[in-house]
Design an enzyme around this catalytic site. Structure first.
Site, PDB file in Angstrom:
ATOM      1  N   LYS A 278      -3.442   1.741  -0.038  1.00 20.85           N
ATOM      2  CA  LYS A 278      -3.923   1.472  -1.386  1.00 20.85           C
ATOM      3  C   LYS A 278      -5.455   1.438  -1.409  1.00 20.85           C
ATOM      4  CE  LYS A 278      -0.059  -1.538  -2.782  1.00 20.85           C
ATOM      5  NZ  LYS A 278       0.379  -0.800  -3.980  1.00 20.85           N
ATOM      6  N   ARG A 352      11.507  -0.562  -2.834  1.00 17.89           N
ATOM      7  CA  ARG A 352      12.862  -0.011  -2.945  1.00 17.89           C
ATOM      8  C   ARG A 352      13.521   0.156  -1.580  1.00 17.89           C
ATOM      9  NH1 ARG A 352      10.351   5.016  -6.013  1.00 17.89           N
ATOM     10  NH2 ARG A 352       8.912   3.313  -6.469  1.00 17.89           N
TER      11      ARG A 352
END
Length: 495
Positions: A278, A352
């Site tokens: 990120k 996920r």
């Protein structure tokens, strides 16, 4: 804070501060009118001078009014008649609390029961009021050398008509449990990532079980996850020195043969994005990536305090997503607990990957429903902002129940579709499924990914990326959402 409910005339009460509502146009409700009469029209005289217009949240403090046992009277504006909604009512309550915090009095009496709030009965009004007040008392100063000044205010009493007192008592009781759950959720979210890691969360689960005897806790370590075949979950954690944990919470408040409801929380205690790193700006806020798991903690705390007649399971999938020489690479293929293979195209789509194995694990409980809660996608913030959580599911009745619970709790969600056409975006030439579906409909394709692991039960997914914390600024921190929504959903299931 101690919350009490009484059914007495406001003008007869001895208290440090008596709180009364005044509408626009100098409108006095029954309680304010009774106090005005007892003081020989002192309140009316103040209003006639124009010192308080009655707009929502305006306050005016009056001292030493005649013929009252109350030391002070706090007038608060309630706006126009029949136009007071949830948002305005919360604003009113927050204004009252803000003023009371600055006073020396140890107690206050709130004579607000005669206020009409759109769509709310006495129970719902009391719950909204007490939840707002209790949540407004939250302080996180654990790591500050200069602590907040101790609050002088220790007791708040709600006045209610005798006919409504039981409903107000119940609303207050529920609100206090929800606020306590939100406080736990906020505490866990606000902790720094060098303290709040997966092992720490396992310890917190055991601490909660010591506080509430009805809670059973299991903490599965890395070896157990490997034995279970949770290759996807393990792939997220392999770049970090912090070992992963699957925390299992179980509360049996109903008959043993009653199928449980299951809450699954994403617990990424710090998310760098892994090899798909990120940007550095704002990365500190990735400590909040475990707020899904934190909300399960908070909801359990509320349910345990209320001793709801319901069976409930919590699954907290906790890991840290870090880059290292041993971290998962883009292009790696892993085998999930379900046997499906996943091509990991982006290591920053890691939530996920831990949730899918936890959803498969949920099958063993033969649940009535499964709801997963996750700070899953930035796309949800783009779509819905920071006020509303995203909601998807494979059972329309379950989705409607959650939407209804969110409306009642003033912790709203909005349904997004899970049309089959979106599933095609997750096709992989090398594995059964890819972990991302391209730039379009990112929240929906994340839900589609999870849906492939939730086919054996009624399932819903809450994306709380926009609602779990406030980003930047002086109010930065975890919000405690969606504990109100989840607790209301379970309250309704427990009836």
């Amino acid at each position: 804070m101690e919350f009490l409910v009484k059914s007495v005339r406001p003008e007869t009460l001895k208290t440090a501060t008596l709180v009364l509502a005044v509408g626009e146009g100098r409108k006095l409700g029954a309680s304010a009118k009774a106090v005005d009469d007892a003081t020989g029209g002192a309140i009316g005289a103040v209003l006639k001078r124009g010192d308080l217009a009655g707009k929502v949240g305006q306050t005016l403090l009056l001292q030493n009014l005649p013929n009252l046992k109350a030391e002070r009277v706090l007038l608060v504006g309630a706006g126009k008649e029949r136009e007071l909604g949830d948002r305005q009512y919360r604003k009113l309550a927050s204004a009252v609390l803000s003023t009371l915090k600055g006073l020396a009095g140890a107690d206050a009496v709130l004579a607000l029961g005669d206020l009409a709030v759109k769509g709310r009965d006495a129970h719902a009004k009391a719950r909204l009021l007490v939840e707002t007040l209790a949540d407004g008392l939250y302080v996180f100063d654990r790591y500050k050398s200069q602590k907040a000044e101790p609050l002088k205010l220790k007791k708040l009493t709600l006045l209610a008509d005798k006919a409504d007192s039981a409903a107000v008592e119940q609303g207050s009781k529920e609100a206090q449990a929800i606020a306590n759950g939100m406080a736990l959720t906020r505490d866990l979210g606000n902790l720094p990532p060098n303290v709040c890691h997966p092992t720490f969360l396992g310890e917190q689960a055991k601490a909660l079980a010591k506080e509430f005897k009805g809670l059973k806790v299991e903490v599965h370590d890395e070896q157990k996850l490997r034995e279970l075949g949770m290759g996807s979950f393990l792939a997220v954690a392999q770049g970090s020195e912090q070992p992963p944990r699957l925390i299992v919470l179980q509360y049996n408040g109903a008959k043993k043969d009653q199928a449980p409801h299951v809450l699954v929380g994403k617990g990424i205690t710090f998310d760098t994005g892994g090899i798909s790193l990120k940007p550095g700006l704002g990365m500190d806020e990735m400590k909040f990536d475990m707020c899904g798991a934190a909300s399960v903690f908070g909801t359990f705390r509320a349910v345990l305090e209320l001793q709801l007649p319901i069976n409930l399971v919590g699954l907290l999938a906790c890991a840290e997503n870090m880059p290292s020489g041993g971290a998962t690479r883009p292009g790696d293929i892993v085998t999930t607990m379900s046997g499906q293979t996943v091509e990991i195209l982006n290591t920053d789509a890691e939530g996920r990957l831990v949730l899918c194995d936890a959803l498969t694990y949920a099958e063993r409980f033969k649940p009535q429903s499964v709801v997963d809660i996750a700070t899953l996608t930035g796309a949800c913030i783009v779509a819905l902002g920071s006020n509303t959580s995203g909601l998807m599911g494979n059972n329309e009745a379950l989705v409607r129940q959650l939407l209804k619970a969110g409306e009642f709790a003033d912790d709203r969600a909005w349904q997004l579709p899970l049309f089959d056409e979106y599933q095609e975006q997750l096709d992989s030439p090398f594995a059964d499924i890819a972990n991302i579906g391209g730039p379009k409909a990112g929240t929906i394709t994340a839900g589609c990914f999870l849906s492939r692991f939730a086919k054996k039960y009624h399932w819903a997914h809450l994306d709380i990326a926009g609602t779990a914390w406030i980003s930047g600024g002086k109010d930065k921190g975890a919000t405690g959402r969606p504990v109100p929504l989840l607790t209301q959903y379970l309250l309704e299931r427990a009836k």
